[in-house]
Design an enzyme around this catalytic site. Structure first.
Site: not given
Length: 569
Positions: A136, A138, A219, A221, A248, A274, A322, A362
């Site tokens: 995971h 980024h 992915k 999201h 996600h 998560h 976010h 993450d």
């Protein structure tokens, strides 16, 4: 006449043997050596006056005749498969043999031949594990890779293009052009790398071109819109092209609730990120999906384990990651809906039960890339203190619990992403992506990291000193992390479609590309020591979590092992 030696003297000379016990770092986790594949009285050890000398423990055998490239002597292997002592022979960047090393001309029972062309790594008194796999990531900055390597990770999978705002929030490398640039960048790093495309689309064409462009996963999201239509489309493409899907889910429940998301999956395999929900997902009950056979549930490390500081740090992390605004009430409400002490506490116990299967970071997006291993073992230690011995333990040790937890960042993410045949465990034939630990620093600071059988990182003292040990001693990149060696010791994982289409030649890649495989015909039952599927219920008012009717709750930790005492230097 055979000589007799005390256990203490034997352990000091050759490392612990069958029945010996030792502590992992400063935790309450105690492991016991289950068996010893070396031969008493015939142990091989390098050094002045020791065994690996010409005509003694070293044979005349050439490499072509079967001598290994490297031997790791008398190592204590800690793996999902067991905790045992052995010599390990490496050849052509892979684990050639696990057993007894030496000279078959002078010693009995030798199955790892040490020759003039063999290098020796002293494993006496050291723990050997498979390199960790963080699934995971980024890819916000390339400096993450160095931090990850120096923590004991050897494989990273995720998405991103750098500090673009899409990458700051989501693990997606969107589109074949960006995927191509990231694959080309991967050539520079001593790390196995793999990239996920963006899976949020209601029609398949844009997803198919990403897989053909080298994405080995897709992915979904919520920040890109994880709707039932997008879920169904993404999984359909994944089934057709054999790549994994990571999800996600929709925290705000705008396009549906957890039941709608599960319905859109239609029983198809998916890696749920998560799964507790603090990192994102249907509030407040996304944790329910960890009981589904087709869901491969993972945690990100900021909630590992539940401590007195966990809730407070999460709100600020979430606002930044976010792209939220504290002056907008709806943004604050969105953030607060994700942070629940009850579900985070339950997550600790679900890991200890083997109902949560994977731990990842993450990285820089509500997670710390260099703390995957630390947080895993802190969780194991917290559960040992709070829940006692697991029922599955068979001796006066914590071997089963240790095997369960090491599987969470080695073999299980590897199985989930179709690369378990290459990495994730210490097995003959697999890549020699290995980590050597001093037991006192286990899980915190590796002593040495090998990638494809080449040393890429090690603890090293002053380079100007007369010996390698004078302070300051800290982890530094080694020769395998430089030049053309990087291209040969690490690999890049891509989809089978891209591999067969010649993605390496098309993009001029220097690293070998390996195809992921068998990501779709698996379920939670295939994940090792972490395949429990309890019926999970969440009270929508109190957020209390029950597994098969039993309330899951625990107190937050006030003090953790593997923390400040290890980072004074």
């Amino acid at each position: 006449m055979p000589a007799t030696i005390s256990r203490a003297d034997y352990a000091a000379m050759f490392g612990p043997t069958t029945g010996d016990r030792l502590r992992l770092a400063d935790t309450d986790l105690i492991i016991e050596v289950e068996r010893d594949l070396t031969t008493y009285g015939e142990e091989v050890k390098f050094g002045g006056g020791k065994v690996i000398r010409d005509g003694m423990g070293q044979a005349q055998t050439t490499r072509a005749e079967g001598a290994v490239d490297t031997v790791i002597t008398n190592a204590l292997i800690v793996d999902h498969s067991g905790i045992y002592k052995a010599d390990v022979g490496l050849k052509n960047g892979r684990i050639a043999k696990i057993g007894k090393a030496g000279n078959p001309d002078t010693q009995p029972g030798v199955d790892i031949i040490v020759g003039p062309g063999t290098e020796a790594i002293a494993g006496e008194g050291r723990i050997l594990t498979a390199g960790g796999f963080d699934s995971h990531i980024h890819f916000i900055c390339p400096q993450q890779i160095e931090d990850a390597l120096h923590s004991g990770l050897t494989t990273m999978l995720g998405g991103g293009t750098g500090p673009a705002h899409g990458t700051l929030a989501t693990t997606c490398t969107p589109g074949p052009w960006h995927i191509g640039r990231m694959l080309q960048a991967a050539d520079a790093f001593p790390m196995n790398l793999a990239f996920a495309g963006k899976g949020n689309a209601s029609l398949p064409a844009a997803l198919e071109e990403q897989v053909l462009g080298g994405a080995c996963a897709l992915k979904l999201h919520e920040d890109w819109g994880t709707t039932p239509a997008a879920i169904d489309c993404c999984l359909s493409v994944a089934d057709a092209m054999d790549v994994q899907v990571m999800i996600h889910t929709d925290t705000l429940n705008e396009s549906g609730f957890v039941e709608n998301t599960v319905a859109a999956m239609k029983g198809r395999t998916i890696h749920a990120f998560h799964t507790e929900g603090a990192g994102g997902g249907h509030a407040p009950d996304i944790i329910k999906i960890c009981g589904e056979e087709h869901v491969l549930p993972s945690s990100t490390n900021p909630t590992r384990p539940f401590t007195v500081n966990t809730l407070e740090e999460h709100l600020d992390m979430l606002m930044v990651c976010h792209h939220l605004d504290k002056s907008i009430p709806e943004d604050v409400a969105f953030a607060e809906s994700r942070i629940r002490r009850e579900t985070i506490a339950a997550e600790d116990i679900l890991h200890d039960m083997g109902a949560f299967s994977i731990i990842a970071s993450d990285s820089q997006a509500m997670g710390r890339v260099g703390e995957v291993l630390i947080r895993t073992w802190q969780t194991a230690d917290k559960m040992r203190k709070q829940r006692g011995r697991l029922a599955e333990e068979t001796g006066d040790n914590d071997n089963f619990r240790v095997r369960r937890y090491i599987a969470k960042y080695t073999i299980n993410p590897a199985i989930a992403h179709g690369i378990g045949h290459e990495i994730g465990s210490i097995e003959e034939g697999k890549r020699a992506d290995l980590v050597l630990w001093n037991p006192a620093f286990f899980g915190v600071k590796p002593e040495m990291v090998l990638l494809g059988g080449t040393i890429v990182m090690a603890q090293m003292g002053d380079p100007n000193a007369s010996i390698p040990t004078p302070q300051p001693v800290y982890s530094r990149p080694m020769f395998g992390a430089y030049g053309r060696s990087v291209e040969n010791c690490a690999v890049t994982f891509v989809s089978a479609a891209a591999h067969e289409d010649g993605i390496g030649a098309r993009l001029g890649l220097a690293k070998e590309t390996l195809a992921v495989t068998n990501t779709r015909n698996i379920g939670k039952s295939h994940l090792i020591l972490n395949n429990a599927t309890p019926q999970i219920e969440v009270n929508p008012e109190t957020y209390e979590v029950r597994a098969d009717g039993e309330l899951l709750t625990c107190q937050p930790a006030e003090v953790l092992p593997m923390a400040q005492r290890y980072f004074l230097f």
